[in-house]
Write a protein that holds these residues in place. Sequence first.
Motif, PDB file in Angstrom:
ATOM      1  N   SER A 100      43.231   4.133  -3.032  1.00  0.00           N
ATOM      2  CA  SER A 100      43.929   3.474  -1.930  1.00  0.00           C
ATOM      3  C   SER A 100      44.995   2.529  -2.451  1.00  0.00           C
ATOM      4  O   SER A 100      46.138   2.559  -2.000  1.00  0.00           O
ATOM      5  CB  SER A 100      42.942   2.689  -1.069  1.00  0.00           C
ATOM      6  OG  SER A 100      42.090   3.563  -0.392  1.00  0.00           O
ATOM      7  N   ILE A 141      39.543  10.712  -0.669  1.00  0.00           N
ATOM      8  CA  ILE A 141      40.064   9.957  -1.809  1.00  0.00           C
ATOM      9  C   ILE A 141      41.583  10.028  -1.764  1.00  0.00           C
ATOM     10  O   ILE A 141      42.151  11.112  -1.748  1.00  0.00           O
ATOM     11  CB  ILE A 141      39.542  10.535  -3.135  1.00  0.00           C
ATOM     12  CG1 ILE A 141      38.028  10.380  -3.215  1.00  0.00           C
ATOM     13  CG2 ILE A 141      40.208   9.841  -4.306  1.00  0.00           C
ATOM     14  CD1 ILE A 141      37.414  11.102  -4.388  1.00  0.00           C
ATOM     15  N   PRO A 142      42.255   8.887  -1.682  1.00  0.00           N
ATOM     16  CA  PRO A 142      43.706   8.918  -1.523  1.00  0.00           C
ATOM     17  C   PRO A 142      44.399   9.621  -2.688  1.00  0.00           C
ATOM     18  O   PRO A 142      43.948   9.550  -3.825  1.00  0.00           O
ATOM     19  CB  PRO A 142      44.083   7.443  -1.489  1.00  0.00           C
ATOM     20  CG  PRO A 142      42.866   6.760  -1.027  1.00  0.00           C
ATOM     21  CD  PRO A 142      41.734   7.521  -1.619  1.00  0.00           C
ATOM     22  N   GLY A 143      45.497  10.289  -2.352  1.00  0.00           N
ATOM     23  CA  GLY A 143      46.268  10.965  -3.377  1.00  0.00           C
ATOM     24  C   GLY A 143      46.059  12.454  -3.420  1.00  0.00           C
ATOM     25  O   GLY A 143      46.763  13.159  -4.133  1.00  0.00           O
TER      26      GLY A 143
ATOM     27  N   HIS B  40      49.924  11.739   2.848  1.00  0.00           N
ATOM     28  CA  HIS B  40      49.059  10.914   1.996  1.00  0.00           C
ATOM     29  C   HIS B  40      49.151   9.452   2.413  1.00  0.00           C
ATOM     30  O   HIS B  40      48.153   8.754   2.539  1.00  0.00           O
ATOM     31  CB  HIS B  40      49.482  11.028   0.534  1.00  0.00           C
ATOM     32  CG  HIS B  40      49.169  12.341  -0.076  1.00  0.00           C
ATOM     33  ND1 HIS B  40      47.935  12.637  -0.578  1.00  0.00           N
ATOM     34  CD2 HIS B  40      49.921  13.436  -0.269  1.00  0.00           C
ATOM     35  CE1 HIS B  40      47.948  13.860  -1.049  1.00  0.00           C
ATOM     36  NE2 HIS B  40      49.135  14.370  -0.879  1.00  0.00           N
ATOM     37  N   LYS B  44      45.706   7.997   4.092  1.00  0.00           N
ATOM     38  CA  LYS B  44      44.826   7.558   3.036  1.00  0.00           C
ATOM     39  C   LYS B  44      44.477   6.086   2.977  1.00  0.00           C
ATOM     40  O   LYS B  44      43.313   5.735   3.022  1.00  0.00           O
ATOM     41  CB  LYS B  44      45.325   8.066   1.677  1.00  0.00           C
ATOM     42  CG  LYS B  44      45.205   9.545   1.623  1.00  0.00           C
ATOM     43  CD  LYS B  44      43.951   9.998   2.367  1.00  0.00           C
ATOM     44  CE  LYS B  44      44.096  11.305   3.061  1.00  0.00           C
ATOM     45  NZ  LYS B  44      44.023  12.421   2.217  1.00  0.00           N
ATOM     46  N   PRO B  45      45.478   5.190   2.896  1.00  0.00           N
ATOM     47  CA  PRO B  45      45.054   3.786   2.832  1.00  0.00           C
ATOM     48  C   PRO B  45      44.289   3.405   4.091  1.00  0.00           C
ATOM     49  O   PRO B  45      43.571   2.412   4.124  1.00  0.00           O
ATOM     50  CB  PRO B  45      46.369   3.024   2.739  1.00  0.00           C
ATOM     51  CG  PRO B  45      47.341   4.006   2.241  1.00  0.00           C
ATOM     52  CD  PRO B  45      46.922   5.307   2.840  1.00  0.00           C
ATOM     53  N   LEU B  48      40.209   3.048   3.628  1.00  0.00           N
ATOM     54  CA  LEU B  48      39.764   1.796   3.017  1.00  0.00           C
ATOM     55  C   LEU B  48      40.210   0.601   3.859  1.00  0.00           C
ATOM     56  O   LEU B  48      39.468  -0.378   4.018  1.00  0.00           O
ATOM     57  CB  LEU B  48      40.299   1.684   1.592  1.00  0.00           C
ATOM     58  CG  LEU B  48      39.697   0.548   0.786  1.00  0.00           C
ATOM     59  CD1 LEU B  48      38.217   0.776   0.555  1.00  0.00           C
ATOM     60  CD2 LEU B  48      40.392   0.385  -0.548  1.00  0.00           C
TER      61      LEU B  48
END
Lengths: 219, 121
Positions: A100, A141-143, B40, B44-45, B48
């Motif tokens: 992240s 999972i980022p990326g 992404h 993605k962020p 979290l």
Amino acid sequence: MTNTGTVYPGAPEAVPPAPATRKELRWRLWVQLPLLITLVALWMLLWGTLSWLSFVSGMLVAFAVTRSFYLPPVELSGRFNPFWFAVFLARFAADLVVGSFGVAFQALGPRGITRNSMVAVDLVTRSDFIITLTSIAISLIPGSIVAEVDRHESIIYLHALTTDSDEAVIALRLKVLSVERALVRALGSAADVKATGVLAMSGPTAGIPVSPPRKGRDS
Amino acid sequence: MMPDDVLDLLAAVLLLLGAFLSMAAGVGLVRFPDALSRLHAATKPQILGLIFILAAIALSSRSWSTLLVLAPILVFQMLTSPISAHMVARAGYRTGNFRSDLMHVDDLEEVVERATRESAD
């Protein structure tokens, strides 16, 4: 999520459910039990009350939902190892944090992003359950995002940020395989545990599809 | 310092972290070059970031009933966000919404081409 829009002739879900005997029916109920319990728990959670009324109505709704939205029953391996599951969760949490902030700093950083890749990874397992869980974990999972799944050959195709060299691509493949291995250790069948253990020894060529998928896919 | 103050401080820090990740996601949406990489940034962020925000809410309210509402939010987000990301990535790739000059390796190109040929036959 894995098989959206991809219909293979002869795939399990294409077969109409055969008339079931009593024994089969009981087996099917047993297999579906975790799903039913989850649905009931969710129903009670949404109502916010723990009462017989919410339990009974939850049961009714769960049965109605599983009957009307028929899905092929998820085949669990019947194995569950709490220790390895905890290990998986810990590693997943660490990956989540690292990924992240990695993507966040890439978005804010002066260099921006470099080059990306669409990488095919040949998973060891043939279990739909493990393929799905691995894809979800990898997507969270980022990326990296799973863009396509070949269920028959259990190859997943993922788009990954900043995989700008062959080493990075290989590292990504090994990463995906290690996530798969962690999941297999926690939830997979004994045969899969053995197979992933053997594969872990085989070095950086692991996970490259040996034969390209042959089956036709829709476009 | 009272224990309650510590928890409130922790909640504030978590809120800030979550806000930072959401902001980075917004910046990434603008700065990243093509649909696939923007995906992404957009998805993605958030996971979290959401975890941070939910943890902050749980820490500041400190009641079980709040926790029971927060848990399904996180579970559903974790279950649905990979699926939506997968669908957008799949559609984005097949409609060519990405810059192939930025691709280092493209293992999917040949597969999709063959599938298109086969379905045309």
